[in-house]
Scaffold this motif. Structure first.
Motif, PDB file in Angstrom:
ATOM      1  N   GLN A   1      62.712  12.273  48.577  1.00  8.35           N
ATOM      2  CA  GLN A   1      62.913  12.851  49.771  1.00  8.35           C
ATOM      3  C   GLN A   1      61.469  13.299  50.235  1.00  8.35           C
ATOM      4  O   GLN A   1      61.332  12.827  51.712  1.00  8.35           O
ATOM      5  CB  GLN A   1      63.363  14.715  49.782  1.00  8.35           C
TER       6      GLN A   1
ATOM      7  N   VAL B   1      65.381  23.220  43.274  1.00  8.63           N
ATOM      8  CA  VAL B   1      65.818  22.196  44.187  1.00  8.63           C
ATOM      9  C   VAL B   1      67.412  22.132  43.252  1.00  8.63           C
ATOM     10  O   VAL B   1      66.777  22.053  41.949  1.00  8.63           O
ATOM     11  CB  VAL B   1      65.085  20.374  44.979  1.00  8.63           C
TER      12      VAL B   1
ATOM     13  N   THR C   1      62.724  26.930  51.258  1.00 12.92           N
ATOM     14  CA  THR C   1      63.798  25.015  51.234  1.00 12.92           C
ATOM     15  C   THR C   1      62.497  24.776  51.285  1.00 12.92           C
ATOM     16  O   THR C   1      61.157  25.054  52.237  1.00 12.92           O
ATOM     17  CB  THR C   1      64.209  25.547  52.727  1.00 12.92           C
ATOM     18  N   LEU C   2      62.680  23.383  50.548  1.00 13.54           N
ATOM     19  CA  LEU C   2      61.524  22.104  50.476  1.00 13.54           C
ATOM     20  C   LEU C   2      61.347  21.982  52.034  1.00 13.54           C
ATOM     21  O   LEU C   2      59.562  21.223  52.514  1.00 13.54           O
ATOM     22  CB  LEU C   2      62.108  20.969  50.169  1.00 13.54           C
TER      23      LEU C   2
ATOM     24  N   VAL D   1      57.580  23.305  44.427  1.00 13.63           N
ATOM     25  CA  VAL D   1      58.748  22.406  44.032  1.00 13.63           C
ATOM     26  C   VAL D   1      59.187  23.058  42.956  1.00 13.63           C
ATOM     27  O   VAL D   1      58.846  22.633  41.661  1.00 13.63           O
ATOM     28  CB  VAL D   1      59.477  21.727  44.315  1.00 13.63           C
TER      29      VAL D   1
ATOM     30  N   LEU E   1      64.935  17.432  40.928  1.00  9.21           N
ATOM     31  CA  LEU E   1      63.967  17.455  41.358  1.00  9.21           C
ATOM     32  C   LEU E   1      63.334  15.384  41.588  1.00  9.21           C
ATOM     33  O   LEU E   1      62.583  16.098  42.238  1.00  9.21           O
ATOM     34  CB  LEU E   1      62.907  17.328  39.929  1.00  9.21           C
TER      35      LEU E   1
ATOM     36  N   ALA F   1      64.198  15.618  44.753  1.00  7.34           N
ATOM     37  CA  ALA F   1      62.963  15.810  46.073  1.00  7.34           C
ATOM     38  C   ALA F   1      62.023  14.814  46.027  1.00  7.34           C
ATOM     39  O   ALA F   1      61.382  14.628  47.319  1.00  7.34           O
ATOM     40  CB  ALA F   1      63.149  17.497  45.409  1.00  7.34           C
TER      41      ALA F   1
ATOM     42  N   LEU G   1      54.686  20.214  42.182  1.00 13.52           N
ATOM     43  CA  LEU G   1      56.708  20.426  41.502  1.00 13.52           C
ATOM     44  C   LEU G   1      55.965  20.503  39.944  1.00 13.52           C
ATOM     45  O   LEU G   1      55.125  19.875  39.398  1.00 13.52           O
ATOM     46  CB  LEU G   1      56.694  18.934  42.002  1.00 13.52           C
TER      47      LEU G   1
END
Length: 266
Positions: A182, A173, A101-102, A144, A176, A179, A118
């Protein structure tokens, strides 16, 4: 973080007609895969459903509930994937490796400034594997990728990474852009590779950092580009106007490494 292990296989087969362990062939096999906990990369459905909809519609609905991409393909594609087995109009590809997970990636950074990569829509598994290999060698804390619009952790990705996929956590995810937002809320600066950006060696890459690399054909998507804090460009002095995605990622990753190692020596 513990070493991530490959997802359990259904058993290695010597019969060349039998599909690889990351495939589920036929309606019952695909339904059971979707009902289980194993990550599923994609479900391939035949464009012409011989059952007139009902069984394959159930599979498509269950796949969408789990957020699994569903692709309509012709029968030749399914026959190639199935390796000679009776596919009944459906084949599913399961993840060859487990995802993180992130939050797990950010926790892995510990007291170090987070350092992430990413991948925005990387479709070539060889490119993604090469990016994973370089990111792990450069000391990144994780990668990611989006659930849709790019390749996942397939066996080819694992082989191309030369084992790095076992050591670098990869998070998948739903969105993107979300994310990135976040990460920004956590104080992480996000830069994408883009020809219209500032020169790659003029940005401060020493702190909390996430580098975004775009797809092979289209680069970084518009929304991702607009969400990033900035863009970095590499000089193009020859006649071609773009670099391979994994090559661009490697150059930017090691520019960040150069700056961060220099900061550590101060």
């Amino acid at each position: 973080m513990e070493k991530r292990q490959p997802a359990p296989a259904r058993g290695a087969a010597k019969d060349p007609q039998r599909p690889a362990a990351d495939l589920a062939v036929g309606r019952n096999a695909v339904l059971e895969l979707l009902k289980g906990k194993r990550e599923v990369e994609c479900v391939y459905l035949c464009e012409e459903d011989p059952s007139k909809g009902q069984p394959l519609s159930r599979i498509a609905g269950l796949a969408r509930e789990r957020g699994v991409p569903v692709k309509r393909v012709d029968v030749r594609k399914l026959e190639h994937l199935a390796g000679g087995l009776h596919h009944q109009g459906v084949v599913a590809v399961a993840a060859a490796f487990a995802y993180s997970t992130l939050e797990e990636i950010l926790d892995r950074a510990g007291q170090e400034p987070p350092f992430l990569v990413l991948a925005d829509g990387i479709e070539d598994p060889h490119n993604l594997g090469a990016i994973i290999r370089t990111a792990e060698a450069a000391g990144a804390h994780g990668l990611v990728i989006p659930k849709r619009g790019g390749v996942g952790l397939t066996p080819i990705v694992g082989r191309t990474s030369a084992g790095a996929v076992e050591h670098l956590p990869v998070a998948r995810v739903p969105n993107l852009t979300a994310a990135i937002q976040q990460l920004q809320k956590r104080g992480i600066w996000v830069y994408c590779a883009d020809m219209g950006g500032q020169p790659w060696d003029r940005a401060d890459l020493r702190g909390p950092l996430a580098l975004v690399v775009g797809s092979e054909g289209f680069g970084v998507s518009r929304l991702v580009r607009e969400t990033c804090d900035g863009a970095l460009s590499l000089p193009m002095l020859g006649r071609v106007n773009s670099l391979n995605a994994s090559v661009a990622a490697g150059i930017l990753l090691y520019e960040a490494v150069r700056q961060r190692m220099g900061a550590a020596l101060l």
